[in-house]
Design a protein around this motif. Sequence first.
Motif, PDB file in Angstrom:
ATOM      1  N   ILE A  74       0.855  -1.188   0.000  1.00 23.11           N
ATOM      2  CA  ILE A  74       0.000   0.000   0.000  1.00 23.11           C
ATOM      3  C   ILE A  74       0.892   1.239   0.000  1.00 23.11           C
ATOM      4  CG2 ILE A  74      -1.777   1.275   1.277  1.00 23.11           C
ATOM      5  CD1 ILE A  74      -2.724  -1.434   2.392  1.00 23.11           C
ATOM      6  N   ASN A  75       0.750   2.051  -1.013  1.00 26.93           N
ATOM      7  CA  ASN A  75       1.585   3.262  -1.145  1.00 26.93           C
ATOM      8  C   ASN A  75       3.066   2.966  -0.907  1.00 26.93           C
ATOM      9  OD1 ASN A  75      -0.502   5.032  -1.835  1.00 26.93           O
ATOM     10  ND2 ASN A  75      -1.070   5.298   0.309  1.00 26.93           N
ATOM     11  N   GLY A  76       3.556   1.915  -1.531  1.00 26.95           N
ATOM     12  CA  GLY A  76       4.987   1.602  -1.488  1.00 26.95           C
ATOM     13  C   GLY A  76       5.443   0.860  -0.244  1.00 26.95           C
ATOM     14  N   VAL A  77       4.529   0.585   0.686  1.00 32.51           N
ATOM     15  CA  VAL A  77       4.930  -0.086   1.927  1.00 32.51           C
ATOM     16  C   VAL A  77       4.230  -1.450   2.014  1.00 32.51           C
ATOM     17  CG1 VAL A  77       4.948   0.081   4.461  1.00 32.51           C
ATOM     18  CG2 VAL A  77       5.159   2.158   3.069  1.00 32.51           C
ATOM     19  N   ARG A  78       4.990  -2.492   2.303  1.00 31.34           N
ATOM     20  CA  ARG A  78       4.432  -3.832   2.433  1.00 31.34           C
ATOM     21  C   ARG A  78       3.467  -3.857   3.631  1.00 31.34           C
ATOM     22  NH1 ARG A  78       6.583  -8.783   0.729  1.00 31.34           N
ATOM     23  NH2 ARG A  78       7.501  -7.662  -0.995  1.00 31.34           N
ATOM     24  N   ALA A  79       2.206  -4.214   3.372  1.00 33.50           N
ATOM     25  CA  ALA A  79       1.208  -4.205   4.455  1.00 33.50           C
ATOM     26  C   ALA A  79       1.355  -5.465   5.312  1.00 33.50           C
ATOM     27  CB  ALA A  79      -0.198  -4.140   3.869  1.00 33.50           C
ATOM     28  N   ILE A  80       1.124  -5.295   6.598  1.00 37.88           N
ATOM     29  CA  ILE A  80       1.162  -6.436   7.517  1.00 37.88           C
ATOM     30  C   ILE A  80      -0.091  -6.398   8.404  1.00 37.88           C
ATOM     31  CG2 ILE A  80       3.690  -6.750   7.652  1.00 37.88           C
ATOM     32  CD1 ILE A  80       3.535  -4.983  10.233  1.00 37.88           C
ATOM     33  N   GLY A  81      -0.286  -7.436   9.166  1.00 36.45           N
ATOM     34  CA  GLY A  81      -1.345  -7.454  10.185  1.00 36.45           C
ATOM     35  C   GLY A  81      -2.739  -7.283   9.611  1.00 36.45           C
ATOM     36  N   GLN A  82      -3.550  -6.541  10.351  1.00 33.35           N
ATOM     37  CA  GLN A  82      -4.988  -6.413  10.018  1.00 33.35           C
ATOM     38  C   GLN A  82      -5.234  -5.801   8.647  1.00 33.35           C
ATOM     39  OE1 GLN A  82      -7.058  -4.225  13.022  1.00 33.35           O
ATOM     40  NE2 GLN A  82      -7.109  -5.950  14.440  1.00 33.35           N
ATOM     41  N   GLU A  83      -4.388  -4.818   8.301  1.00 33.69           N
ATOM     42  CA  GLU A  83      -4.560  -4.123   7.019  1.00 33.69           C
ATOM     43  C   GLU A  83      -4.421  -5.132   5.864  1.00 33.69           C
ATOM     44  OE1 GLU A  83      -1.605  -1.108   6.494  1.00 33.69           O
ATOM     45  OE2 GLU A  83      -3.079   0.321   5.727  1.00 33.69           O
ATOM     46  N   ARG A  84      -3.370  -5.959   5.961  1.00 36.09           N
ATOM     47  CA  ARG A  84      -3.116  -6.983   4.949  1.00 36.09           C
ATOM     48  C   ARG A  84      -4.277  -7.991   4.918  1.00 36.09           C
ATOM     49  NH1 ARG A  84      -0.669 -12.089   4.953  1.00 36.09           N
ATOM     50  NH2 ARG A  84       0.657 -12.473   3.145  1.00 36.09           N
ATOM     51  N   GLU A  85      -4.701  -8.402   6.099  1.00 36.10           N
ATOM     52  CA  GLU A  85      -5.771  -9.406   6.183  1.00 36.10           C
ATOM     53  C   GLU A  85      -7.066  -8.898   5.566  1.00 36.10           C
ATOM     54  OE1 GLU A  85      -5.228 -12.494   6.832  1.00 36.10           O
ATOM     55  OE2 GLU A  85      -3.172 -11.773   7.082  1.00 36.10           O
ATOM     56  N   ARG A  86      -7.358  -7.598   5.792  1.00 35.54           N
ATOM     57  CA  ARG A  86      -8.599  -7.023   5.281  1.00 35.54           C
ATOM     58  C   ARG A  86      -8.612  -7.066   3.747  1.00 35.54           C
ATOM     59  NH1 ARG A  86     -11.323  -1.512   6.295  1.00 35.54           N
ATOM     60  NH2 ARG A  86      -9.282  -0.621   6.635  1.00 35.54           N
ATOM     61  N   VAL A  87      -7.458  -6.746   3.152  1.00 39.06           N
ATOM     62  CA  VAL A  87      -7.352  -6.782   1.682  1.00 39.06           C
ATOM     63  C   VAL A  87      -7.484  -8.227   1.188  1.00 39.06           C
ATOM     64  CG1 VAL A  87      -5.747  -6.460  -0.238  1.00 39.06           C
ATOM     65  CG2 VAL A  87      -5.968  -4.675   1.524  1.00 39.06           C
ATOM     66  N   LEU A  88      -6.764  -9.138   1.822  1.00 42.07           N
ATOM     67  CA  LEU A  88      -6.750 -10.524   1.333  1.00 42.07           C
ATOM     68  C   LEU A  88      -8.100 -11.212   1.540  1.00 42.07           C
ATOM     69  CD1 LEU A  88      -3.165 -11.609   2.426  1.00 42.07           C
ATOM     70  CD2 LEU A  88      -3.964 -11.017   0.122  1.00 42.07           C
ATOM     71  N   ARG A  89      -8.784 -10.834   2.638  1.00 37.60           N
ATOM     72  CA  ARG A  89     -10.103 -11.419   2.881  1.00 37.60           C
ATOM     73  C   ARG A  89     -11.059 -11.012   1.757  1.00 37.60           C
ATOM     74  NH1 ARG A  89     -12.349  -8.986   7.363  1.00 37.60           N
ATOM     75  NH2 ARG A  89     -10.337  -9.222   8.369  1.00 37.60           N
ATOM     76  N   LEU A 148     -18.793  -6.225  -3.107  1.00 36.16           N
ATOM     77  CA  LEU A 148     -17.442  -6.704  -2.783  1.00 36.16           C
ATOM     78  C   LEU A 148     -16.640  -5.601  -2.081  1.00 36.16           C
ATOM     79  CD1 LEU A 148     -15.412  -9.028  -3.049  1.00 36.16           C
ATOM     80  CD2 LEU A 148     -14.725  -8.071  -5.269  1.00 36.16           C
ATOM     81  N   ALA A 149     -16.720  -4.373  -2.608  1.00 33.16           N
ATOM     82  CA  ALA A 149     -15.989  -3.249  -2.006  1.00 33.16           C
ATOM     83  C   ALA A 149     -16.444  -3.025  -0.567  1.00 33.16           C
ATOM     84  CB  ALA A 149     -16.211  -1.985  -2.835  1.00 33.16           C
ATOM     85  N   ARG A 150     -17.740  -3.190  -0.325  1.00 32.59           N
ATOM     86  CA  ARG A 150     -18.314  -3.000   1.012  1.00 32.59           C
ATOM     87  C   ARG A 150     -17.630  -3.878   2.052  1.00 32.59           C
ATOM     88  NH1 ARG A 150     -23.397  -5.991   1.114  1.00 32.59           N
ATOM     89  NH2 ARG A 150     -22.247  -7.379   2.476  1.00 32.59           N
ATOM     90  N   LEU A 151     -17.211  -5.081   1.619  1.00 32.94           N
ATOM     91  CA  LEU A 151     -16.592  -6.005   2.568  1.00 32.94           C
ATOM     92  C   LEU A 151     -15.221  -5.507   3.021  1.00 32.94           C
ATOM     93  CD1 LEU A 151     -17.622  -9.275   0.742  1.00 32.94           C
ATOM     94  CD2 LEU A 151     -18.601  -8.362   2.845  1.00 32.94           C
ATOM     95  N   GLY A 152     -14.595  -4.634   2.195  1.00 29.60           N
ATOM     96  CA  GLY A 152     -13.311  -4.063   2.601  1.00 29.60           C
ATOM     97  C   GLY A 152     -13.511  -2.872   3.516  1.00 29.60           C
ATOM     98  N   SER A 153     -14.427  -1.993   3.126  1.00 33.18           N
ATOM     99  CA  SER A 153     -14.739  -0.805   3.930  1.00 33.18           C
ATOM    100  C   SER A 153     -16.120  -0.341   3.497  1.00 33.18           C
ATOM    101  CB  SER A 153     -13.663   0.252   3.656  1.00 33.18           C
ATOM    102  OG  SER A 153     -14.167   1.543   3.780  1.00 33.18           O
TER     103      SER A 153
END
Length: 345
Positions: A74-89, A148-153
């Motif tokens: 995300i914006n050049g930074v490797r996402a970890i934790g909840q942020e990463r999980e939210r995208v992958l889910r 689908l977008a709703r499930l992310g935010s």
Amino acid sequence: MSSGGSERVAGAERAVRSATARAHPNLALVKYWGKRDEVLVLPHQSSLSLTLAPLSVTAAVELGVGAGEDEVTINGVRAIGQERERVLRMVGRVQAGRPELAGAHVVTAGDFPAAAGLASSAAAFAALAVAARAAAGEKADARAASILARLGSGSASRSVQGGFCAWHRGDRVDGKDSYAEQLFPPSHWPEVRMVVAVVAKEEKEVKSRDGMRHTVATSPYYGAWVEDAEQEVTRAVNAVRRRDLEELGMIAERNAWRMHATALAADPPLCYLKPKTLEVIQAIARLRAQGVPAWFTLDAGPNPVVLTDEKSEPTVTALCRGLGADPVVPCSPGGDAELVGELPA
Ligand code: PMV
């Protein structure tokens, strides 16, 4: 653009499918504040927003890169934790039941700094939903992309299309009737402007997700907030239909105050306003008393966004700058999320 390449993995031919999409953020004029289902991101009430140009987020999705190879940047930074999980889910929804799509590489990049004070997550998840569906070979379908977008935010459901969009709360437990749709395209009212006045750049202490959960659980005003919401959306839609800026502005202001009032009444209270927020809001009221059409709204943060028209936008922008807001970003009605060739350089 959707494309495919293939590689040999463990003796099997596997196609890597990719697509890139861009979406604009949106700002709610009648807001969503509170979920009835945390997992499916189902709101207690409907909401109405305007999609904003020129700001945008682009998302590139590659599917089928191989199980265990997920990567989110995300914006050049490797996402970890909840942020990463939210995208992958969220991306996992289009991969479900299709082993050939296992493993995802996701890159999102916004053309406005997170410090612009506008949540980029709505634009990011809308772009991601459109790109992920295209990469999976799904037909373009604004309603399916919104769900689908709703499930992310939640607010991302309203960034799949441009112009004025309503997110219908829906009644079903599976969320299939909870999606946003465009009610009026940008061409319906091109003179509308929303001026984002950044008065505080630091990340807010309580994220929307946590703030709304706390408000639903503890605010004695929450029921009253929900009760009026559907009619408030109808009133706002009628004002947009008539291009009645004064009526829409009055609704937007009172709706923002009511949302913040429910949060302020939570236990312990939740206050997103800063002294500078009130300074700008009060100056906008004085400007209006002098005949300039300008009304504020405020998301779950300290940065006011001023609803005005093309003619008065320079006056509003100058006023906000004069009060020390920085940056001040004038926005116009933006268009639909769309597939694009590639990420911006
Ligand atoms: O979609 P979220 O989780 O970022 O929540 C958005 C909530 C508000 O911005 C405060 C209101 C809205 O309707 O966008």
